[in-house]
Design an enzyme around this catalytic site. Structure first.
Site, short mmCIF file in Angstrom:
data_model
loop_
_atom_site.label_atom_id
_atom_site.label_comp_id
_atom_site.label_asym_id
_atom_site.label_seq_id
_atom_site.Cartn_x
_atom_site.Cartn_y
_atom_site.Cartn_z
CB ALA A 1 34.99 61.89 -58.82
NE ARG A 2 39.94 62.77 -63.37
CZ ARG A 2 39.16 61.90 -64.01
NH1 ARG A 2 38.48 60.99 -63.34
NH2 ARG A 2 39.05 61.97 -65.33
CG ASP B 1 38.89 53.55 -60.07
OD1 ASP B 1 39.64 52.56 -60.16
OD2 ASP B 1 38.46 54.16 -61.07
CD GLU C 1 44.97 58.36 -60.76
OE1 GLU C 1 45.00 58.25 -62.01
OE2 GLU C 1 43.91 58.45 -60.13
CG HIS D 1 41.92 56.35 -62.89
ND1 HIS D 1 42.47 57.60 -62.82
CD2 HIS D 1 40.67 56.53 -63.41
CE1 HIS D 1 41.60 58.50 -63.27
NE2 HIS D 1 40.50 57.86 -63.64
N GLY E 1 37.78 53.24 -63.81
CA GLY E 1 36.45 53.73 -64.16
C GLY E 1 36.10 53.62 -65.62
#
Length: 319
Positions: free
Chosen positions: A237-238, A262, A267, A286, A288
């Site tokens: 998600a975050r 992820d 970031e 990241h 996704g």
């Protein structure tokens, strides 16, 4: 007509200019793709100060009030997705910047989530690395997910999709979120649990809520402490939804079996981050939404938005 400048940000794979019909706007705008991440807000301001149009890929480059104030020529800001918590929409409005977004056809995050679950439980990537490194044969045993309990935090479109995929693997599914009801769980065909019950009983927990002031730090130290020693946490998600300091501690102390992450509070993840040193943590950068199909859709819609804006038509606005 004065030609404008358009910047495509964070094109790490160097594919943006080949996956959409950018020549369609070439008579009105010069397009530049940036393949690297700006290490600081000052670097972003310096590189982007002469651009009237900016195309952002999700939250990779934040646009707080201070950066927007440093971009006097900016007129149109486009983000992939119809939600971007890294853009100060109020400040953009005050600066006269039109902010619009692109829509998803499908969300590829669900298969990635299942991939992280399978990697954690079956060690596919680690055994692949061992084989390529010349190791003689198998070493890392796995566990079966069939019959195990998946705890889903957030039962919206994505959480519901994950629930269905997990059930196809033979998993039992329970769910919780701050506004989730037993009736909604019944509609999706999963069990309802309180937050404490979910963390205490689930064998694998996966997070699918939107980042907001309310969800920031939603998964905290006490929640992680309730997890079984054999349980896994997955977050696609975050990053800020999870207390990363608390997660680091439980992983270092082996209080849970592991995690698949992820997304991160910072970031790209710093190269010296302690997460990178843990053998019970599966890390992906990241990924996704990172698929060719997703990029084609988002970049194609960005061209549509720019073309519509040039023609005085209304693009899909975020605010």
């Amino acid at each position: 007509m004065t030609r404008l400048r358009c910047a495509i940000l964070d094109d790490y794979y160097d594919v943006a200019l080949t996956l959409a019909d950018w020549p369609r706007i070439s008579d009105r705008a010069d397009v530049t793709a940036f393949n690297h991440h700006f290490p600081s807000e000052q670097d972003a301001a310096s590189a982007l100060k002469d651009f009237e149009i900016i195309c952002a890929m999700r939250e990779r480059t934040p646009f707080p009030r201070s950066l927007l104030a440093s971009l006097p020529k900016l007129k149109l800001l486009i983000t992939s997705g119809m939600r971007n918590a890294a853009i100060d929409l109020e400040a953009a409005k005050e600066h006269g910047v039109v902010v619009c977004g692109t829509q998803y056809g499908r969300d590829p995050t669900a298969p990635l989530t299942m991939g992280l679950i399978l990697e954690l439980t079956r060690k596919i990537g680690r055994e692949n690395a061992r084989m390529h490194a010349g190791e003689p044969w198998q070493k890392l045993g796995g566990i079966e997910i069939e019959g195990k309990t998946l705890g889903v935090i957030g039962l919206g479109k994505l959480g519901s999709k994950i629930a269905g995929l997990a059930q196809a693997f033979g998993m039992n599914v329970i769910a919780w979120s701050p506004n989730l009801t037993a009736e909604r769980c019944k509609e999706v065909g999963v069990g309802y649990a309180t937050k404490d019950e979910l963390f205490a009983t689930a064998d694998i927990i996966t997070i699918h809520v939107v980042l907001s002031p309310r969800s920031r730090g939603l998964v905290g130290r006490e929640d992680l402490a309730r997890m079984k020693e054999t349980a896994y946490l997955v977050n696609t998600a975050r990053g800020p939804i999870v207390d990363e300091t608390a997660l680091l501690e439980v992983l270092q102390q082996k209080k849970i079996a592991g995690a698949g992450i992820d997304v991160f509070s910072v970031e790209p993840l710093p190269v010296d981050h302690p997460f990178r040193k843990l053998d019970n943590l599966v890390l992906t950068p990241h990924l996704g939404y990172v698929t060719e199909e997703s990029f084609r859709s988002h970049y194609g819609q960005m061209v549509d938005c720019i073309d519509a804006w040039f023609k005085g038509e209304a693009p899909r606005r975020l605010a």
